[in-house]
Design a protein around this motif. Structure first.
Motif, PDB file in Angstrom:
ATOM      1  N   GLN A  37       0.821  -1.215   0.000  1.00  0.00           N
ATOM      2  CA  GLN A  37       0.000   0.000   0.000  1.00  0.00           C
ATOM      3  C   GLN A  37       0.857   1.269   0.000  1.00  0.00           C
ATOM      4  N   ALA A  38       2.030   1.210   0.635  1.00  0.00           N
ATOM      5  CA  ALA A  38       2.914   2.380   0.669  1.00  0.00           C
ATOM      6  C   ALA A  38       4.338   1.916   0.930  1.00  0.00           C
ATOM      7  N   CYS A  39       5.312   2.667   0.373  1.00  0.00           N
ATOM      8  CA  CYS A  39       6.719   2.316   0.579  1.00  0.00           C
ATOM      9  C   CYS A  39       7.572   3.574   0.528  1.00  0.00           C
ATOM     10  N   GLY A  40       8.368   3.811   1.561  1.00  0.00           N
ATOM     11  CA  GLY A  40       9.228   4.976   1.628  1.00  0.00           C
ATOM     12  C   GLY A  40      10.448   4.839   0.725  1.00  0.00           C
ATOM     13  N   VAL A  41      10.937   5.978   0.239  1.00  0.00           N
ATOM     14  CA  VAL A  41      12.156   6.024  -0.576  1.00  0.00           C
ATOM     15  C   VAL A  41      13.324   6.309   0.357  1.00  0.00           C
ATOM     16  N   CYS A  42      14.154   5.284   0.578  1.00  0.00           N
ATOM     17  CA  CYS A  42      15.228   5.342   1.575  1.00  0.00           C
ATOM     18  C   CYS A  42      16.580   5.473   0.885  1.00  0.00           C
ATOM     19  N   HIS A  43      17.562   6.039   1.596  1.00  0.00           N
ATOM     20  CA  HIS A  43      18.924   6.145   1.061  1.00  0.00           C
ATOM     21  C   HIS A  43      19.491   4.783   0.676  1.00  0.00           C
ATOM     22  N   THR A  44      19.065   3.746   1.384  1.00  0.00           N
ATOM     23  CA  THR A  44      19.580   2.412   1.060  1.00  0.00           C
ATOM     24  C   THR A  44      19.184   2.005  -0.352  1.00  0.00           C
ATOM     25  N   ASP A  45      17.991   2.388  -0.795  1.00  0.00           N
ATOM     26  CA  ASP A  45      17.594   2.103  -2.171  1.00  0.00           C
ATOM     27  C   ASP A  45      18.528   2.807  -3.156  1.00  0.00           C
ATOM     28  N   LEU A  46      18.905   4.034  -2.826  1.00  0.00           N
ATOM     29  CA  LEU A  46      19.844   4.761  -3.679  1.00  0.00           C
ATOM     30  C   LEU A  46      21.206   4.077  -3.697  1.00  0.00           C
ATOM     31  N   HIS A  47      21.638   3.566  -2.532  1.00  0.00           N
ATOM     32  CA  HIS A  47      22.913   2.827  -2.475  1.00  0.00           C
ATOM     33  C   HIS A  47      22.858   1.598  -3.377  1.00  0.00           C
ATOM     34  N   TYR A  48      21.732   0.883  -3.373  1.00  0.00           N
ATOM     35  CA  TYR A  48      21.589  -0.262  -4.277  1.00  0.00           C
ATOM     36  C   TYR A  48      21.746   0.190  -5.729  1.00  0.00           C
ATOM     37  N   ASN A  54      25.979  -4.230  -3.377  1.00  0.00           N
ATOM     38  CA  ASN A  54      26.646  -5.307  -4.106  1.00  0.00           C
ATOM     39  C   ASN A  54      26.288  -5.149  -5.582  1.00  0.00           C
ATOM     40  N   ASP A  55      26.741  -6.067  -6.407  1.00  0.00           N
ATOM     41  CA  ASP A  55      26.502  -5.916  -7.843  1.00  0.00           C
ATOM     42  C   ASP A  55      25.536  -6.963  -8.391  1.00  0.00           C
ATOM     43  N   ASP A  56      24.589  -7.397  -7.553  1.00  0.00           N
ATOM     44  CA  ASP A  56      23.625  -8.415  -7.974  1.00  0.00           C
ATOM     45  C   ASP A  56      22.455  -7.807  -8.748  1.00  0.00           C
ATOM     46  N   PHE A  57      22.759  -6.993  -9.739  1.00  0.00           N
ATOM     47  CA  PHE A  57      21.717  -6.395 -10.567  1.00  0.00           C
ATOM     48  C   PHE A  57      21.046  -7.473 -11.425  1.00  0.00           C
TER      49      PHE A  57
END
Length: 361
Positions: A37-48, A54-57
Motif C-alpha cells: 500500500q505504501a513504501c518509503g524512498v530510503c537512502h539504502t535504495d539509492l545505495h543499491y 553489491n553488484d547483484d543487478f
C-alpha cells in the motif's frame, strides 16, 4: 498462479530506474505475498542503485513498506490473508545461538523468501533488503511480516520498516537513553531525526542536533531537539561540551557514517558515556583513535544495526504510540508519489529537499 505486477528495478550501476512487469510466484512454504500500500524512498535504495551494496543487478527496489497479506504458503501461522503488516528485513530463525539465548533481535540465521521474483523474460531479481516493495505486490518470508494496528496510515506505518526504526532504536535500544540524559545526534537526516524523536520519547532532558544544513536543523527542532549546532560554522565537539556544562553528552548518536563525524562523537561524550554508530560507512573507511583515550574515557562504543530492534515487539508498540498521539510519525512524510516518480525522488533526496518521499500504491 504467478501474478504480473508493476515494479521498479535498478537495471545496472547508476542507471536510471525503470518501471517493469514483475512476475510474483505463489507463496511457497513459509512465504507470503503482500499487496503493498505504501513504501518509503530510503537512502539504502539509492545505495543499491549506485552499486554501493553489491553488484547483484537487477535489483527490485523498495523496503520501507506496509501493506496487506494477500496469500500465505504452507505452514504459515503468524499471519493470515487480510492482515495489515509492516515488512522487516529478515525473518528470525528461532534456533540459532542468539535466539536460544533470548536475543532474537541479534539472530545470526535470518532469512528471506526462498523463491525469486523475476522479469517477464525470466531474469531473476534481487529484492532490496530481501523485500522489493516498489511493486504492487511482493513475495517475502512470512516472518518478515509484522502485524500492526490497521488504524495507522500505510504511508506512516511503513516507515518503521527501516529508517525510523533504525533511529528510534539507536536511541532507545542501543544507546539506552533514559530520563534526564543529555543526547547529541550528529547528522539530521531521516535516521538522525528518528533518533531525536526516540530520545525525546525516552525522556532525555537535553537533545542536541548537529548538522551542516540549516533546513535540517530547523526540522530537528520540530521533532524534539532542544538545541542545534551548525558544524559548518562551529566546532561541534566544543559546542556540545558547552551545552552540557563542559562534560559532554551522556549519549552521542552518529547518524552519518563517516570517520570525521565518528571522531566528533567520540570526543563529544561525557566520561563513561556512550557512542552509538548508526550511520552506514563504506568498506574503505577507517578510523584511528588513541587507545589511551578509548581506555581512559570508559563507557561504551556501540554499533546499532537496524536499531537493535525486534520487529514483533517494536513495530506494534511504536504504531500504538503514534495512534495515541505520542509519536508524530507523519512528520517524516515530506511528499507522496507514484511508482513513476522514484527517480525524481532520489534527486530530491540527494539535494536534501525531503525527509521522506513515500510511494502510494
Amino acid at each position: 498462479m504467478a501474478q504480473r505486477v508493476r515494479g521498479v528495478i535498478a537495471p545496472g550501476k547508476n542507471e536510471p530506474v525503470r518501471v517493469e512487469t514483475i512476475i510474483v510466484p505463489d507463496p511457497g512454504p513459509g512465504e507470503a505475498v503482500v499487496k503493498i500500500q505504501a513504501c518509503g524512498v530510503c537512502h539504502t535504495d539509492l545505495h543499491y542503485k549506485q552499486g554501493g551494496i553489491n553488484d547483484d543487478f537487477p535489483f527490485l527496489l523498495g523496503h520501507e513498506a506496509a501493506g496487506v497479506v494477500e496469500s500465505v504458503g504452507e505452514g504459515v501461522t503468524e499471519v493470515a490473508p487480510g492482515d495489515f503488516v509492516v515488512l522487516n528485513w529478515r525473518a528470525v530463525c528461532g534456533q540459532c545461538r542468539a535466539c536460544l539465548r533470548g536475543r532474537p533481535q541479534y539472530c545470526f540465521n535470518t532469512h528471506n523468501a526462498k523463491q525469486k521474483m523475476t522479469l517477464e523474460d525470466g531474469t531473476e531479481l534481487s529484492p532490496a533488503l530481501g523485500i522489493g516493495a516498489f511493486a504492487e505486490k511482493t513475495l517475502v518470508a512470512a516472518g518478515q511480516c509484522t502485524k500492526v494496528d490497521p488504524a495507522a496510515k500505510p504511508e506512516v506505518a511503513g516507515l518503521l520498516g527501516c529508517g525510523v526504526m533504525a533511529g528510534i532504536g539507536a536511541a532507545i535500544n542501543t544507546g539506552g537513553v533514559t530520563r534526564g540524559d543529555s543526547v547529541a545526534v550528529i547528522g539530521c537526516g531521516g535516521v538522525g531525526d528518528a533518533a531525536i524523536m526516540g530520545s525525546r520519547l525516552a525522556g532525555a532532558r537535553k537533545i542536541i542536533a548537529v548538522d551542516i544544513d540549516p533546513r535540517k536543523l530547523a526540522k530537528a527542532v520540530e521533532l524534539g531537539a532542544t538545541h542545534t549546532v551548525n558544524s559548518r560554522e562551529t566546532d561541534a565537539v566544543e559546542a556540545i561540551r558547552e551545552l552540557t556544562e563542559g562534560n559532554g553528552a551522556d549519549v552521542v548518536i552518529e547518524a552519518v557514517g563517516r570517520p570525521e563525524t565518528y571522531e566528533q562523537a567520540f570526543y563529544a561524550r561525557d566520561l563513561a558515556g556512550t557512542v552509538v554508530l548508526v550511520g552506514v560507512p563504506t568498506p574503505d573507511m577507517k578510523i584511528e583513535l588513541p587507545l589511551q583515550e578509548v581506555f581512559g574515557r570508559g563507557g561504551s562504543l556501540k554499533s546499532s544495526w537496524y536499531g537493535d530492534c525486534l520487529p514483533s515487539r517494536d513495530f506494534p508498540m511504536l504504531v500504538d504510540l503514534h495512534l495515541q498521539g505520542r509519536l508524530a510519525l507523519d512528520a517524516f512524510v515530506s511528499e507522496t508519489i507514484s511508482l513513476d516518480d522514484i527517480e525524481a525522488a532520489f534527486e530530491k533526496m540527494h539535494h536534501g529537499e525531503v525527509l521522506r518521499s513515500v510511494v502510494i500504491l
